[in-house]
Enzyme design. Sequence first.
Site, PDB file in Angstrom:
ATOM      1  N   TYR A 101      33.441  34.910  58.128  1.00  0.00           N
ATOM      2  CA  TYR A 101      32.567  35.489  57.107  1.00  0.00           C
ATOM      3  C   TYR A 101      31.136  34.955  57.213  1.00  0.00           C
ATOM      4  O   TYR A 101      30.211  35.528  56.646  1.00  0.00           O
ATOM      5  CB  TYR A 101      33.104  35.204  55.696  1.00  0.00           C
ATOM      6  CG  TYR A 101      34.404  35.916  55.373  1.00  0.00           C
ATOM      7  CD1 TYR A 101      34.867  36.956  56.175  1.00  0.00           C
ATOM      8  CD2 TYR A 101      35.156  35.563  54.274  1.00  0.00           C
ATOM      9  CE1 TYR A 101      36.057  37.611  55.891  1.00  0.00           C
ATOM     10  CE2 TYR A 101      36.351  36.220  53.978  1.00  0.00           C
ATOM     11  CZ  TYR A 101      36.798  37.235  54.789  1.00  0.00           C
ATOM     12  OH  TYR A 101      37.968  37.883  54.495  1.00  0.00           O
ATOM     13  N   LYS A 159      46.066  31.631  64.219  1.00  0.00           N
ATOM     14  CA  LYS A 159      46.564  32.513  65.274  1.00  0.00           C
ATOM     15  C   LYS A 159      46.257  31.841  66.611  1.00  0.00           C
ATOM     16  O   LYS A 159      45.478  32.364  67.422  1.00  0.00           O
ATOM     17  CB  LYS A 159      45.880  33.884  65.173  1.00  0.00           C
ATOM     18  CG  LYS A 159      46.368  34.735  64.030  1.00  0.00           C
ATOM     19  CD  LYS A 159      47.722  35.379  64.279  1.00  0.00           C
ATOM     20  CE  LYS A 159      47.632  36.510  65.286  1.00  0.00           C
ATOM     21  NZ  LYS A 159      48.974  37.077  65.570  1.00  0.00           N
ATOM     22  N   ASP A 166      50.310  36.038  60.987  1.00  0.00           N
ATOM     23  CA  ASP A 166      51.083  37.269  60.758  1.00  0.00           C
ATOM     24  C   ASP A 166      52.502  36.929  60.308  1.00  0.00           C
ATOM     25  O   ASP A 166      53.058  37.561  59.409  1.00  0.00           O
ATOM     26  CB  ASP A 166      51.081  38.174  61.996  1.00  0.00           C
ATOM     27  CG  ASP A 166      51.435  37.434  63.276  1.00  0.00           C
ATOM     28  OD1 ASP A 166      51.322  36.188  63.310  1.00  0.00           O
ATOM     29  OD2 ASP A 166      51.833  38.090  64.253  1.00  0.00           O
ATOM     30  N   ASP A 220      41.976  34.414  52.646  1.00  0.00           N
ATOM     31  CA  ASP A 220      41.580  35.487  51.741  1.00  0.00           C
ATOM     32  C   ASP A 220      42.781  36.403  51.513  1.00  0.00           C
ATOM     33  O   ASP A 220      43.138  36.749  50.378  1.00  0.00           O
ATOM     34  CB  ASP A 220      40.418  36.252  52.404  1.00  0.00           C
ATOM     35  CG  ASP A 220      39.669  37.135  51.430  1.00  0.00           C
ATOM     36  OD1 ASP A 220      40.049  37.171  50.250  1.00  0.00           O
ATOM     37  OD2 ASP A 220      38.713  37.802  51.866  1.00  0.00           O
ATOM     38  N   ASP A 236      45.854  36.239  48.214  1.00  0.00           N
ATOM     39  CA  ASP A 236      46.067  37.415  47.353  1.00  0.00           C
ATOM     40  C   ASP A 236      47.519  37.872  47.427  1.00  0.00           C
ATOM     41  O   ASP A 236      48.112  38.264  46.428  1.00  0.00           O
ATOM     42  CB  ASP A 236      45.147  38.571  47.777  1.00  0.00           C
ATOM     43  CG  ASP A 236      43.805  38.512  47.072  1.00  0.00           C
ATOM     44  OD1 ASP A 236      43.545  37.510  46.378  1.00  0.00           O
ATOM     45  OD2 ASP A 236      43.012  39.455  47.220  1.00  0.00           O
TER      46      ASP A 236
END
Length: 370
Positions: A143, A194, A227, A251, A255
């Site tokens: 980001y 990852k 994942d 992020d 959630d």
Amino acid sequence: MASNKTLLILPGDGIGPEVMSEVRRVMDWMDRRRAVSFGVTYGKVGGAAIDEAGTPLTDETMADAMSVDAVLLGAVGGPKWDSLPFEQKPERGLLRLRKEMDLFANLRPAICFDALVDASSLKPDLVAGLDILIVRELTGGIYFGEPRGVETLPDGQRRGFNTQNYTSGEIRRVAEVAFELARKRDNRLCSVEKANVMESGVLWREEVSALHGEQFVDVELSHMYADNCAMQLVRQPKQFDVIVTDNLFGDMLSDEAAMLTGSLGMLPSASLGGVDATGRRKALYEPVHGSAPDIAGQEMANPIATLLSFAMSLRYSFDLADDAELIETAVKNVLAGGLRTADIIQPGKAKVSTTVMGGSLVRELDKLAA
Ligand code: NAD
């Protein structure tokens, strides 16, 4: 006498001031019944600050935030300010706080209260008793990484690009917070990246492992690809204790984990910075939800997310874990007693207003402390 516990309250916009008034009742209760007093000051942020001072966060309020032990924020934003240019929007006030306080570790607990197990989209037995904590890196990664942009290629196509990068220092400081939190809980940390496809993920795994070996061998450490973690969170969420991950994966995973527990009106958060020379860690506590303009001023807001955010401040900034637990138990008991604000209403339960919920929580605290 001046209190040695300083708290800046920024109620913000929409339902922010309403839910914060209920938290204030609990603070006053603590003052009366637990002899814990806070040096509380108030400030404006977001639309409220724009209306008063023409900017979403004044330099004075920013300086106040830097000088206190903790900041408790309601929420910012609303349709009144939606048409302002990006740089002047209410959300910029919150972003400035996070940036200048250098709040690099975002703590998002996902706790399922027994009384609300049916509010989850998962089967009750998968979420009953759920208590996990996601620690998301908040100031680095894709980001913020450079280079970034949108460019036009020689063949006329456009190309958008962002850069994921982390330094070892950025990884270690957030991992250190997560290891320390794990020690205070079930002593298990799962680090998520990852590393199978991203070099920054390889570095992440190496640095977390090295820190583990140097300082935290007593904590059980595991690694997981992001994942797989997303899948495991809906398959068997109770396998986790603390998860630490980067900004982008955090992020999404935070959630996802939050929604295992039902309503936005129940979800607290904390954002922590580094420790300064006096041993104090900069900290901002806020509910996960926004300013909910659709219900503002109607006595419909659930104050529990903000109250649980205050409880987090007791645990992480004020070393008052017993008092934090008392508040969490009061929330559990009031819900078990059948009271619900509109957002968490269930058949056969009593729908109550924001202030009735706040009053019931204070009465429950009275009972618990009797
Ligand atoms: P929101 O979280 O404000 O509301 C989403 C839905 O959840 C609404 O239907 C709302 O009524 C409900 N809800 C939220 N909190 C609740 C509570 N405590 N009790 C009962 N119901 C609750 O998100 P949104 O509608 O997407 O955004 C509204 C405004 O809030 C926007 O201006 C947005 O930019 C801002 N926002 C601010 C923050 C923040 O301050 N951290 C976070 C998200 C959104």
